[in-house]
Design an enzyme around this catalytic site. Structure first.
Site, short mmCIF file in Angstrom:
data_model
loop_
_atom_site.label_atom_id
_atom_site.label_comp_id
_atom_site.label_asym_id
_atom_site.label_seq_id
_atom_site.Cartn_x
_atom_site.Cartn_y
_atom_site.Cartn_z
N LYS A 175 -5.58 -0.53 43.00
CA LYS A 175 -6.47 -1.04 44.07
C LYS A 175 -6.22 -0.12 45.26
CE LYS A 175 -7.25 -3.16 47.47
NZ LYS A 175 -7.89 -2.51 48.63
N GLU A 250 6.95 0.13 49.55
CA GLU A 250 7.17 1.24 50.50
C GLU A 250 6.42 0.88 51.77
OE1 GLU A 250 9.14 3.61 50.08
OE2 GLU A 250 9.31 4.00 47.93
N CYS A 284 3.95 7.18 57.36
CA CYS A 284 5.00 6.14 57.41
C CYS A 284 6.28 6.72 57.98
CB CYS A 284 5.23 5.59 56.02
SG CYS A 284 5.61 6.87 54.82
N GLU A 381 5.50 -0.22 64.98
CA GLU A 381 4.85 0.96 64.41
C GLU A 381 3.44 1.11 64.99
OE1 GLU A 381 3.61 0.83 60.26
OE2 GLU A 381 4.54 2.78 59.96
P1 NAD Z 1 -2.18 -2.16 54.64
O1 NAD Z 1 -0.95 -2.94 54.38
O2 NAD Z 1 -3.18 -2.70 55.59
O3 NAD Z 1 -3.00 -1.93 53.28
C1 NAD Z 1 -2.40 -1.29 52.16
C2 NAD Z 1 -3.12 -1.75 50.90
O4 NAD Z 1 -2.87 -3.13 50.69
C3 NAD Z 1 -4.64 -1.59 50.95
O5 NAD Z 1 -5.09 -1.15 49.69
C4 NAD Z 1 -5.11 -2.99 51.22
O6 NAD Z 1 -6.42 -3.26 50.77
C5 NAD Z 1 -4.09 -3.80 50.44
N1 NAD Z 1 -3.95 -5.22 50.85
C6 NAD Z 1 -4.13 -5.75 52.08
N2 NAD Z 1 -3.89 -7.09 52.05
C7 NAD Z 1 -3.53 -7.39 50.77
C8 NAD Z 1 -3.14 -8.58 50.11
N3 NAD Z 1 -3.09 -9.77 50.75
N4 NAD Z 1 -2.81 -8.53 48.80
C9 NAD Z 1 -2.84 -7.36 48.14
N5 NAD Z 1 -3.21 -6.19 48.70
C10 NAD Z 1 -3.55 -6.20 50.01
O7 NAD Z 1 -1.70 -0.69 55.06
P2 NAD Z 1 -2.59 0.52 55.58
O8 NAD Z 1 -3.04 0.20 56.97
O9 NAD Z 1 -3.60 0.89 54.55
O10 NAD Z 1 -1.52 1.70 55.61
C11 NAD Z 1 -0.71 1.96 56.70
C12 NAD Z 1 0.68 1.38 56.49
O11 NAD Z 1 1.24 1.90 55.30
C13 NAD Z 1 1.65 1.73 57.59
O12 NAD Z 1 2.42 0.61 57.93
C14 NAD Z 1 2.53 2.79 56.95
O13 NAD Z 1 3.80 2.92 57.52
C15 NAD Z 1 2.58 2.35 55.55
N6 NAD Z 1 2.92 3.46 54.66
C16 NAD Z 1 4.14 3.48 54.06
C17 NAD Z 1 4.50 4.56 53.26
C18 NAD Z 1 5.84 4.62 52.57
O14 NAD Z 1 5.95 5.36 51.61
N7 NAD Z 1 6.84 3.90 53.00
C19 NAD Z 1 3.60 5.60 53.08
C20 NAD Z 1 2.37 5.55 53.72
C21 NAD Z 1 2.04 4.47 54.49
#
Ligand code: NAD
Length: 488
Positions: A175, A250, A284, A381
């Site tokens: 997804k 992550e 991230c 963040e």
């Molecule tokens: P997000 O948490 O909003 O979304 C990530 C994914 O989760 C999307 O595909 C979204 O549709 C899905 N999602 C949202 N709600 C959900 C639910 N209730 N159940 C299942 N899936 C759900 O994150 P984002 O805004 O897309 O990305 C940015 C974040 O990701 C930042 O916090 C960043 O630090 C983190 N990030 C972490 C890493 C790492 O490796 N640690 C790498 C890149 C980004």
């Protein structure tokens, strides 16, 4: 406008509800493609297809060696399509082509590395403490894996999960983020055409709260591998606990980049700029807190402001562009909000501080000095080009400031004193510590977070175990039956 289908059981399919939603080009601010609005029924179809592929058919019957060879072939296929996949990513998330092409051309290495591991997954013969028995262990794929990815580096972060999962013999349902689904949908076709059997790699698109949640809650999914925000990660961890699914998370960070007065200042300033302004701060591992020893503070800030102040903003496809737009209007508003919050908290604005003159979703590279670590700008963040600079006196204070965070993803240390470098690496509570460098990652270097930055590690040999279950087999080779009411 291009219209995409989902990819389920080896076929392109529209969403069962017959609806699509637009995906925008952040640089132009206009929609460029339509993505299927998936439903719970689509999730169910995809998971059932993945479950069938796991239990029988071409994929399930491959030897580990043949599976490894196929996973490596997927790497070759991605290389062939890298330019196109990177262009699609830039269209969707607005990050620089140079960054996305660099990532996509690196992605095959995950498939080569984990493909090579597929037939090196070994069990053990146990040196038993009981006579008349023989016992061994074997490792089996955990089952159907739900892969949920964010928008900032869609294919790179997907590869970390999918290459290991496939090498372990699992099947996956992905997804992708609703903001950047196109490259994952294109990848599905590339993997299929390279020979991946139907049902092994499925993609359902749509919003997190419905499609993502349905996937996490599906009873046939045995593992959720997630990259995204800590708020969503917390939610997913709770939901997955209902039926004891395996979980890897992550999550976010507020990583400290620490400059000691004995550092090579030019390298440290370069590292600070690449830590927070590369990818417009949307990583991230952004080095979003710059801790600088008091006696070099003014010099470091002056050089930093000079370098970041000349950053060229523009079309992410142009080679000369250094800073691209923010990916989504919501994220753009959030970044500007944090700039406001920092001002109100009393931080001193040293550079930038608002929307860029050129308009669109561009934000000026922004530097705040005089930040206290308790301020929200130092604790939360931002995920944008906003740097919080904090002065410190000595090593102990640097360690205390670095660790005074609920996150623990990355940290940078800039010093010429190697004794200090090792001490800092020991004392900082984060999954990665970079000494005199920043933001380096590799398929063979474990990556993940301490504290609220996540659970589990990706990359490296051990990460394949996140997709495997251990089984122990006991064989009676002549032990007496004994008393049936007493444990053997
Ligand atoms: P997000 O948490 O909003 O979304 C990530 C994914 O989760 C999307 O595909 C979204 O549709 C899905 N999602 C949202 N709600 C959900 C639910 N209730 N159940 C299942 N899936 C759900 O994150 P984002 O805004 O897309 O990305 C940015 C974040 O990701 C930042 O916090 C960043 O630090 C983190 N990030 C972490 C890493 C790492 O490796 N640690 C790498 C890149 C980004």
């Amino acid at each position: 406008m291009q219209r995409y289908d989902m990819f389920i059981d080896g076929e392109d399919r529209p969403a069962s509800g017959g609806e699509w939603f637009p995906t925008d080009n952040p640089y132009l601010g206009t929609p460029w493609a339509e993505i299927p609005l998936g439903t719970e029924a689509d999730v169910d179809d995809a998971v059932r297809a993945a479950d069938r592929a796991l239990r029988g058919g071409r994929w399930a019957e491959l030897t580990a060696t043949a599976r490894g060879a196929l996973v490596r072939r997927l790497g070759d296929a991605i290389t062939e399509h890298a330019r196109h996949l990177a262009e699609v990513e830039v269209r969707d998330n607005g990050k620089l082509f140079s960054e996305m092409y660099g990532q996509v051309t690196y992605v095959p290495q995950w498939f080569y590395y984990y493909g090579g591991l597929a037939d090196k997954i070994e069990g053990t013969v146990l040196p038993l403490d009981k006579k008349g028995y023989f016992a061994y262990t074997k490792k089996e794929p955990v089952g159907v894996v739900a892969v949920i990815t964010p928008w900032n580096s869609p294919l790179l972060l997907l590869a970390w999960k999918v290459a290991a999962a496939l090498a372990a013999g699992c099947t996956v349902v992905v997804k992708p983020s609703e903001y950047t689904s196109a490259s994952t949908l294109e990848l599905a076709r590339v993997l299929h055409d390279a020979g991946l059997p139907p049902g092994v790699f499925n993609v359902v698109t749509g919003h997190g709260q419905d499609v993502g949640a349905a996937l996490v809650g599906h009873p046939l999914v045995r593992k959720v591998s997630f990259t995204g925000s800590d708020a969503t990660g917390r939610h997913i961890n709770r939901a997955a606990a209902d039926d004891f699914k395996h979980v890897s998370l992550e999550l976010g960070g507020k990583s400290p980049n620490i400059v000691f007065s004995d550092a090579d200042v030019e390298s440290a300033v370069n590292g600070a700029v690449s830590g927070i302004f590369a990818a417009t701060g949307q990583t991230c591992i952004a080095g979003s807190r710059l801790l600088v020893q008091a006696d070099v503070h003014d010099e470091v800030v002056a050089r930093l402001v000079e370098l970041a102040g000349t950053a060229r903003m523009g079309d992410p496809m142009d080679e000369g562009t250094q800073v691209g737009p923010i990916t989504t209007p919501a994220q753009y508003a959030k970044v500007l909000d944090y700039i406001d919050i920092a001002r109100k908290e009393g931080a001193h604005l040293a550079l930038g501080g608002g929307p860029a003159e050129r308009g669109g979703l561009f934000v000026e590279p922004t530097v705040f000095t005089g930040v206290r670590n308790s301020m929200r700008i130092a604790q939360e963040e931002v995920f944008g080009p906003v740097l919080a600079v904090i002065a410190f006196e000595d090593e102990d204070e640097a360690v205390a400031l670095a660790n005074d965070s609920r996150y623990g993803l990355g940290a940078g240390v800039w010093t010429r004193d190697m004794g200090r470098a090792f001490r800092m690496a020991d004392r900082i509570r984060s999954g990665t510590v970079w000494i005199n460098t920043y933001r380096a990652v590799s398929f063979l270097a474990p990556f993940g977070g301490f504290k609220d930055s996540g659970l589990g590690r990706e990359n490296g040999i051990a990460a394949i175990n996140a997709y495997l279950d251990d089984k122990t087999v006991w064989i009676n080779t002549g032990a007496a039956t004994g008393n049936p009411f007493v444990m053997r």
